[in-house]
Design a protein around this motif. Sequence first.
Motif, PDB file in Angstrom:
ATOM      1  N   ASP A 131       6.350  -3.042  -5.563  1.00  0.00           N
ATOM      2  CA  ASP A 131       6.587  -2.691  -4.171  1.00  0.00           C
ATOM      3  C   ASP A 131       5.268  -2.501  -3.444  1.00  0.00           C
ATOM      4  OD1 ASP A 131       9.564  -0.664  -4.629  1.00  0.00           O
ATOM      5  OD2 ASP A 131       9.282  -2.810  -4.308  1.00  0.00           O
ATOM      6  N   THR A 132       4.391  -1.762  -4.092  1.00  0.00           N
ATOM      7  CA  THR A 132       3.106  -1.461  -3.476  1.00  0.00           C
ATOM      8  C   THR A 132       2.301  -2.731  -3.255  1.00  0.00           C
ATOM      9  OG1 THR A 132       3.152   0.583  -4.712  1.00  0.00           O
ATOM     10  CG2 THR A 132       1.079   0.009  -3.676  1.00  0.00           C
TER      11      THR A 132
ATOM     12  N   ARG B  97      12.780   6.615   6.183  1.00  0.00           N
ATOM     13  CA  ARG B  97      13.816   5.696   6.663  1.00  0.00           C
ATOM     14  C   ARG B  97      15.171   6.064   6.067  1.00  0.00           C
ATOM     15  NH1 ARG B  97      11.951   0.071   5.153  1.00  0.00           N
ATOM     16  NH2 ARG B  97      13.419   0.294   3.450  1.00  0.00           N
TER      17      ARG B  97
ATOM     18  N   TYR C 149       3.673  -4.609  -0.370  1.00  0.00           N
ATOM     19  CA  TYR C 149       3.328  -3.931   0.863  1.00  0.00           C
ATOM     20  C   TYR C 149       1.892  -4.237   1.275  1.00  0.00           C
ATOM     21  CZ  TYR C 149       2.362  -0.059   4.005  1.00  0.00           C
ATOM     22  OH  TYR C 149       1.986   0.692   5.066  1.00  0.00           O
ATOM     23  N   GLN C 150       0.989  -4.118   0.264  1.00  0.00           N
ATOM     24  CA  GLN C 150      -0.419  -4.348   0.587  1.00  0.00           C
ATOM     25  C   GLN C 150      -0.663  -5.814   0.929  1.00  0.00           C
ATOM     26  OE1 GLN C 150      -2.095  -2.777  -2.999  1.00  0.00           O
ATOM     27  NE2 GLN C 150      -2.538  -0.794  -2.068  1.00  0.00           N
TER      28      GLN C 150
ATOM     29  N   GLY D  53       8.609  -5.519   6.681  1.00  0.00           N
ATOM     30  CA  GLY D  53       9.762  -5.141   5.890  1.00  0.00           C
ATOM     31  C   GLY D  53       9.751  -3.712   5.408  1.00  0.00           C
ATOM     32  N   GLU D  54       8.728  -2.945   5.664  1.00  0.00           N
ATOM     33  CA  GLU D  54       8.701  -1.557   5.211  1.00  0.00           C
ATOM     34  C   GLU D  54       8.396  -0.639   6.380  1.00  0.00           C
ATOM     35  OE1 GLU D  54       9.798  -0.202   2.691  1.00  0.00           O
ATOM     36  OE2 GLU D  54      10.019  -1.883   1.317  1.00  0.00           O
TER      37      GLU D  54
ATOM     38  N   LEU E 140       3.836   3.658   1.469  1.00  0.00           N
ATOM     39  CA  LEU E 140       5.076   2.869   1.422  1.00  0.00           C
ATOM     40  C   LEU E 140       6.274   3.735   1.059  1.00  0.00           C
ATOM     41  CD1 LEU E 140       6.605   0.058   1.058  1.00  0.00           C
ATOM     42  CD2 LEU E 140       5.879   0.219  -1.309  1.00  0.00           C
TER      43      LEU E 140
ATOM     44  N   GLN F 197       2.609  -4.590   6.861  1.00  0.00           N
ATOM     45  CA  GLN F 197       3.689  -3.618   6.969  1.00  0.00           C
ATOM     46  C   GLN F 197       5.044  -4.296   7.089  1.00  0.00           C
ATOM     47  OE1 GLN F 197       2.367  -1.193  10.262  1.00  0.00           O
ATOM     48  NE2 GLN F 197       1.387   0.196   8.839  1.00  0.00           N
TER      49      GLN F 197
ATOM     50  N   ARG G 118       5.639  -4.683  12.057  1.00  0.00           N
ATOM     51  CA  ARG G 118       6.226  -3.583  11.289  1.00  0.00           C
ATOM     52  C   ARG G 118       7.711  -3.811  11.016  1.00  0.00           C
ATOM     53  NH1 ARG G 118       3.333  -0.759  15.158  1.00  0.00           N
ATOM     54  NH2 ARG G 118       5.218   0.063  16.128  1.00  0.00           N
TER      55      ARG G 118
ATOM     56  N   GLY H 230       8.930   2.393   9.030  1.00  0.00           N
ATOM     57  CA  GLY H 230       9.465   3.745   8.969  1.00  0.00           C
ATOM     58  C   GLY H 230      10.642   3.866   9.922  1.00  0.00           C
TER      59      GLY H 230
END
Lengths: 73, 313
Positions: free
Chosen positions: B3-4, A16, B7-8, B14-15, A9, B12, B94, B17
């Motif tokens: 955050d993590t 980004r 995410y989990q 909103g996060e 993350l 994916q 994503r 790349g």
Amino acid sequence: MSFQPDHDLHKRRLGRNLGLGLSLIAFVVIVFGITIVKVSDQPRPWAKKAQPATSVSSGASATVSGPAAGTKP
Amino acid sequence: MSDTQTYQHGGQDGEAGFGDYVLLLKPRVMSLVVFTAMVGLLVAPVHMNPFIAFTSILFIALGAGASGALNMWWDADIDAKMRRTKGRPVPAGRVAAGEALGVGLALSGLSVVMLGLAANMLAAALLAFTIFFYAVVYSMWLKRSTPQNIVIGGAAGAFPPMIGWVAATGHVGLASVLMFGLIFMWTPPHFWSLALFMKDDYSNAGVPMLTVTHGRKATRTHILIYTILLAPVAIGAAFTSIGGPIYLATSVVLNAGFLRGAWAIWRRDEVQAEADNYAVEKKVFRFSLMYLFLHFGALLAEAALRPYGLGGW
């Protein structure tokens, strides 16, 4: 004490942010470049005054007076 | 930590790349836009400051990318059903659909305003119309309502060389109209040959492609008809200010090859096509990519050789 490796993350977030930062820098450079080109291409009103003005001095030879071409009055 | 967990928990969402946002702009389509817009700009018979030319092409490409992002926002539901598109950032989860909309709208405004400042207002207006045409007329209206979606929607892909030309000259000329016509007439046989071998994708998604609404035999006939209509448009450009013997020879050979392929597609039926896993259709699809690239490459060659007295008539 040891640092834990970055989670995927955080790597994505860093990528980004870097990408966005570089894009913004590129945008600023482009806007600056366009401005320089456009300003350089503009007709310069003072150039009219740079027309060589001739004045007859004593004798048959002509001398040029007035501001040099492209210089501000 | 939170955050993590988010995410989990949320996959994916909103996060994404940076690469996912680049994918929103359809980089493969953008590469074609860059190439055709660059040719449109370079074959124009006027001198343009290299930096302004570079930025003009960049903003035309960015505008095309913006319309791609808007298309991905609108079509996320059907993209998720098609093999070819289900890996795109929005259907894959994503990037949120709203983010794609935001990116599309922001880049649309930015690209149009910047092209207007860098080149001229007519080029900016054409770019704005192209984005509107692709996002609204094609994606929102035609794509799900008529089997002629590809025919009319092809105009969106045909505008970039015309915008490049207008960015350089400030007006729309015959040559730019023919470059537009070349891509416009090329698009239907190109996409229909793809639709023939991606056969389940469009029907699963409920997109009324010609293969779904009128059948595969009718699609084969349409490919042949449009390829025949394409030939005079493509060859006709040879006799304008941007053409010349190199372009004429290239165009004649390529059109003969495309017509031969379209004829081969027309003569086949589904049993034959299934037997060799659509080998002819795939070959014609690949050839059509080469067809467009070499046509614009020949125009570029004419323009590049003209200062040495070799290009043009």
